[in-house]
Write a protein that holds these residues in place. Structure first.
Motif, PDB file in Angstrom:
ATOM      1  N   VAL A 145       7.972  -0.443   3.030  1.00  0.00           N
ATOM      2  CA  VAL A 145       7.528  -0.874   1.691  1.00  0.00           C
ATOM      3  C   VAL A 145       7.417  -2.399   1.601  1.00  0.00           C
ATOM      4  N   ARG A 146       7.413  -3.047   2.764  1.00  0.00           N
ATOM      5  CA  ARG A 146       7.094  -4.475   2.898  1.00  0.00           C
ATOM      6  C   ARG A 146       8.077  -5.396   2.184  1.00  0.00           C
ATOM      7  N   ILE A 147       9.358  -5.090   2.313  1.00  0.00           N
ATOM      8  CA  ILE A 147      10.382  -6.008   1.795  1.00  0.00           C
ATOM      9  C   ILE A 147      10.746  -7.000   2.896  1.00  0.00           C
ATOM     10  N   PRO A 148      10.564  -8.298   2.672  1.00  0.00           N
ATOM     11  CA  PRO A 148      10.903  -9.277   3.715  1.00  0.00           C
ATOM     12  C   PRO A 148      12.414  -9.329   3.939  1.00  0.00           C
ATOM     13  N   ALA A 149      12.790  -9.662   5.180  1.00  0.00           N
ATOM     14  CA  ALA A 149      14.213  -9.744   5.554  1.00  0.00           C
ATOM     15  C   ALA A 149      14.933  -8.461   5.158  1.00  0.00           C
ATOM     16  N   ALA A 150      14.347  -7.324   5.560  1.00  0.00           N
ATOM     17  CA  ALA A 150      14.851  -6.018   5.117  1.00  0.00           C
ATOM     18  C   ALA A 150      16.303  -5.794   5.519  1.00  0.00           C
ATOM     19  N   LEU A 191       5.311  -6.009 -14.255  1.00  0.00           N
ATOM     20  CA  LEU A 191       5.128  -6.825 -13.062  1.00  0.00           C
ATOM     21  C   LEU A 191       3.927  -7.754 -13.267  1.00  0.00           C
ATOM     22  N   ASP A 192       3.968  -8.927 -12.614  1.00  0.00           N
ATOM     23  CA  ASP A 192       2.825  -9.826 -12.717  1.00  0.00           C
ATOM     24  C   ASP A 192       1.635  -9.233 -11.975  1.00  0.00           C
ATOM     25  N   VAL A 193       0.455  -9.777 -12.224  1.00  0.00           N
ATOM     26  CA  VAL A 193      -0.783  -9.187 -11.713  1.00  0.00           C
ATOM     27  C   VAL A 193      -0.800  -9.129 -10.186  1.00  0.00           C
ATOM     28  N   THR A 194      -0.337 -10.177  -9.539  1.00  0.00           N
ATOM     29  CA  THR A 194      -0.336 -10.205  -8.079  1.00  0.00           C
ATOM     30  C   THR A 194       0.591  -9.141  -7.508  1.00  0.00           C
ATOM     31  N   THR A 195       1.808  -9.049  -8.052  1.00  0.00           N
ATOM     32  CA  THR A 195       2.760  -8.050  -7.578  1.00  0.00           C
ATOM     33  C   THR A 195       2.255  -6.645  -7.885  1.00  0.00           C
ATOM     34  N   GLN A 196       1.622  -6.478  -9.042  1.00  0.00           N
ATOM     35  CA  GLN A 196       1.053  -5.189  -9.398  1.00  0.00           C
ATOM     36  C   GLN A 196       0.043  -4.733  -8.349  1.00  0.00           C
ATOM     37  N   ALA A 197      -0.839  -5.629  -7.962  1.00  0.00           N
ATOM     38  CA  ALA A 197      -1.845  -5.282  -6.956  1.00  0.00           C
ATOM     39  C   ALA A 197      -1.191  -4.924  -5.622  1.00  0.00           C
ATOM     40  N   GLU A 198      -0.132  -5.647  -5.258  1.00  0.00           N
ATOM     41  CA  GLU A 198       0.571  -5.361  -3.996  1.00  0.00           C
ATOM     42  C   GLU A 198       1.214  -3.980  -4.026  1.00  0.00           C
ATOM     43  N   ILE A 199       1.838  -3.617  -5.159  1.00  0.00           N
ATOM     44  CA  ILE A 199       2.497  -2.307  -5.270  1.00  0.00           C
ATOM     45  C   ILE A 199       1.466  -1.184  -5.201  1.00  0.00           C
ATOM     46  N   LEU A 200       0.349  -1.336  -5.894  1.00  0.00           N
ATOM     47  CA  LEU A 200      -0.685  -0.302  -5.886  1.00  0.00           C
ATOM     48  C   LEU A 200      -1.298  -0.156  -4.493  1.00  0.00           C
ATOM     49  N   ASP A 201      -1.512  -1.276  -3.819  1.00  0.00           N
ATOM     50  CA  ASP A 201      -2.029  -1.223  -2.450  1.00  0.00           C
ATOM     51  C   ASP A 201      -1.035  -0.531  -1.529  1.00  0.00           C
ATOM     52  N   LEU A 202       0.241  -0.817  -1.728  1.00  0.00           N
ATOM     53  CA  LEU A 202       1.291  -0.182  -0.929  1.00  0.00           C
ATOM     54  C   LEU A 202       1.304   1.330  -1.142  1.00  0.00           C
ATOM     55  N   LEU A 203       1.216   1.762  -2.389  1.00  0.00           N
ATOM     56  CA  LEU A 203       1.222   3.196  -2.674  1.00  0.00           C
ATOM     57  C   LEU A 203       0.033   3.897  -2.029  1.00  0.00           C
ATOM     58  N   ARG A 204      -1.144   3.272  -2.098  1.00  0.00           N
ATOM     59  CA  ARG A 204      -2.327   3.871  -1.482  1.00  0.00           C
ATOM     60  C   ARG A 204      -2.161   3.995   0.035  1.00  0.00           C
ATOM     61  N   GLN A 205      -1.621   2.958   0.654  1.00  0.00           N
ATOM     62  CA  GLN A 205      -1.442   2.979   2.100  1.00  0.00           C
ATOM     63  C   GLN A 205      -0.433   4.054   2.511  1.00  0.00           C
ATOM     64  N   LEU A 206       0.700   4.117   1.805  1.00  0.00           N
ATOM     65  CA  LEU A 206       1.724   5.101   2.135  1.00  0.00           C
ATOM     66  C   LEU A 206       1.224   6.519   1.879  1.00  0.00           C
ATOM     67  N   GLN A 207       0.419   6.694   0.851  1.00  0.00           N
ATOM     68  CA  GLN A 207      -0.141   8.006   0.570  1.00  0.00           C
ATOM     69  C   GLN A 207      -1.000   8.483   1.734  1.00  0.00           C
ATOM     70  N   GLN A 208      -1.817   7.601   2.278  1.00  0.00           N
ATOM     71  CA  GLN A 208      -2.663   7.969   3.409  1.00  0.00           C
ATOM     72  C   GLN A 208      -1.831   8.256   4.649  1.00  0.00           C
ATOM     73  N   GLU A 209      -0.822   7.428   4.896  1.00  0.00           N
ATOM     74  CA  GLU A 209       0.003   7.609   6.090  1.00  0.00           C
ATOM     75  C   GLU A 209       0.789   8.911   6.052  1.00  0.00           C
ATOM     76  N   LEU A 210       1.272   9.292   4.861  1.00  0.00           N
ATOM     77  CA  LEU A 210       2.126  10.475   4.729  1.00  0.00           C
ATOM     78  C   LEU A 210       1.363  11.698   4.239  1.00  0.00           C
ATOM     79  N   ASP A 211       0.059  11.542   3.940  1.00  0.00           N
ATOM     80  CA  ASP A 211      -0.783  12.636   3.437  1.00  0.00           C
ATOM     81  C   ASP A 211      -0.166  13.246   2.175  1.00  0.00           C
ATOM     82  N   MET A 212       0.261  12.395   1.250  1.00  0.00           N
ATOM     83  CA  MET A 212       0.862  12.847  -0.004  1.00  0.00           C
ATOM     84  C   MET A 212      -0.209  13.038  -1.064  1.00  0.00           C
ATOM     85  N   ALA A 213       0.060  13.944  -1.992  1.00  0.00           N
ATOM     86  CA  ALA A 213      -0.668  13.961  -3.260  1.00  0.00           C
ATOM     87  C   ALA A 213       0.090  13.059  -4.220  1.00  0.00           C
TER      88      ALA A 213
END
Length: 336
Positions: A145-150, A191-213
């Motif tokens: 989920v792209r957290i730096p210094a995880a 969330l601010d607009v930039t963070t919002q876009a990052e979260i939505l992009d993350l959800l789309r990517q993870l959905q494709q990787e995991l084949d989730m609905a």
């Protein structure tokens, strides 16, 4: 799918009815909502606050507030009606089958537990793994989920993290059981607009990787247009329009949907221009209007709209709407 086998959606909500107990009265908060969702697809549920979006999601998850209950209908997940299942049976399905991201991560996360411990707890609830392996999996989820210094963040408490990072932790917890359906309830609120876009992009990517609905609940029509395959528009507890996202946005039939779309501000909006808003206010549960519930706010309303409630167009039609005088003059629907 083998030839001759009937199509079975991953999720099928049929005539869902949710009642809320308020001031000694049972009031209908979700009234006859029906929709389906296929594997790997995204349904957006949109509408103003109080339209019943979140209650619909919580009914699917079996996580309704104490003063509410499912009073009718079915919630079928992978062909099984979830409504009659016991709490123990539902707990087995949550996380591994279906999972949910809630609106406010700060309230959803335990402030007394480190982030890593909360992810490990979600992992061990569904998988028999040792402590070391579960912690490694938690670290991998934070990386995903792209957290730096995880590795460092595993030992942080929720209040040490920003709003965007807390939301990423909530996504990691939701994905710990590798669910086949993810419900995201306003995942970018506050969330601010930039963070919002990052979260939505993350959800789309993870959905494709995991084949989730995914069911994405939002009041932001711009977010819905970018992230969904189908749109379900709710108003005052009812589904008033539903169909492919591109079609609904290009040719909305329900005046309420048109009003939501007109209220979106884009880059072409002139500076200092007056913003469009749907006139009036949504009705309260205790004072629902007769007929079409939107008619007191609708500029096209007639006596028929006030006296009879239209239903959605026949289920066989890909784009459905509930309006006696739909935009584009596409005919009228029957009353229930």
């Amino acid at each position: 799918m083998p030839d001759g086998q009937p199509f079975r959606p991953l999720l099928a909500v049929r005539n869902l009815r949710v009642e809320a107990r308020l001031a000694g009265r049972d009031l209908v908060a979700v009234d006859g909502v029906s929709f389906t969702l296929s594997h790997g697809r995204t349904l957006g549920i949109v509408g103003e606050s109080g339209s019943g979006k979140s209650l619909t999601a919580r009914a699917i998850m079996g996580l309704l507030p104490a003063n509410t209950r499912i009073a009718g209908g079915e919630v079928c997940f992978e062909g099984v009606d979830l409504r009659p299942l016991s709490d123990r049976e539902m707990r087995r399905r949550r996380g591994a089958g279906l999972a949910m991201i809630f609106q406010d991560p700060l309230r959803s996360l335990d402030p007394t537990m480190r982030v890593g411990e909360q992810i490990v707890e979600a992992i061990t609830a569904h998988h028999r793994v040792g402590r070391a392996e579960s912690r490694n999996t938690a670290l991998a989820l934070l990386d995903a989920v792209r957290i730096p210094a995880a590795a460092k963040r595993l030992d942080d408490y929720p209040h040490h993290l920003s709003g965007g990072m807390r939301q990423r932790v909530m996504i990691a917890i939701a994905l710990a059981g590798r669910p086949r359906l993810l419900i995201a309830d306003e995942p970018t609120t506050a969330l601010d607009v930039t963070t919002q876009a990052e979260i939505l992009d993350l959800l789309r990517q993870l959905q494709q990787e995991l084949d989730m609905a995914m069911v994405l609940i939002t009041h932001d029509m711009g977010v819905a247009s970018e992230c969904t395959d189908r749109i379900a528009v709710m108003y005052a507890g009812r589904l008033v329009e539903e169909g492919p996202t591109n079609d609904v946005f290009a040719r909305p039939r329900m005046p309420y949907t048109r009003g939501l779309l007109d209220s979106v501000v884009d880059v072409d909006t002139p500076p200092h221009a007056l913003l469009h808003a749907v006139g009036g206010r949504p009705p309260s549960l205790a004072e629902m209007p007769s007929g079409c519930r939107f008619h007191p706010r609708c500029t096209r309303a007639t006596a028929q709209c006030a006296g009879q409630a239209p239903r959605l167009a026949p289920a066989g039609q890909d784009h459905r709407w509930a309006c006696w005088l739909p935009l584009d003059g596409e005919g009228c629907n029957e009353s229930p």
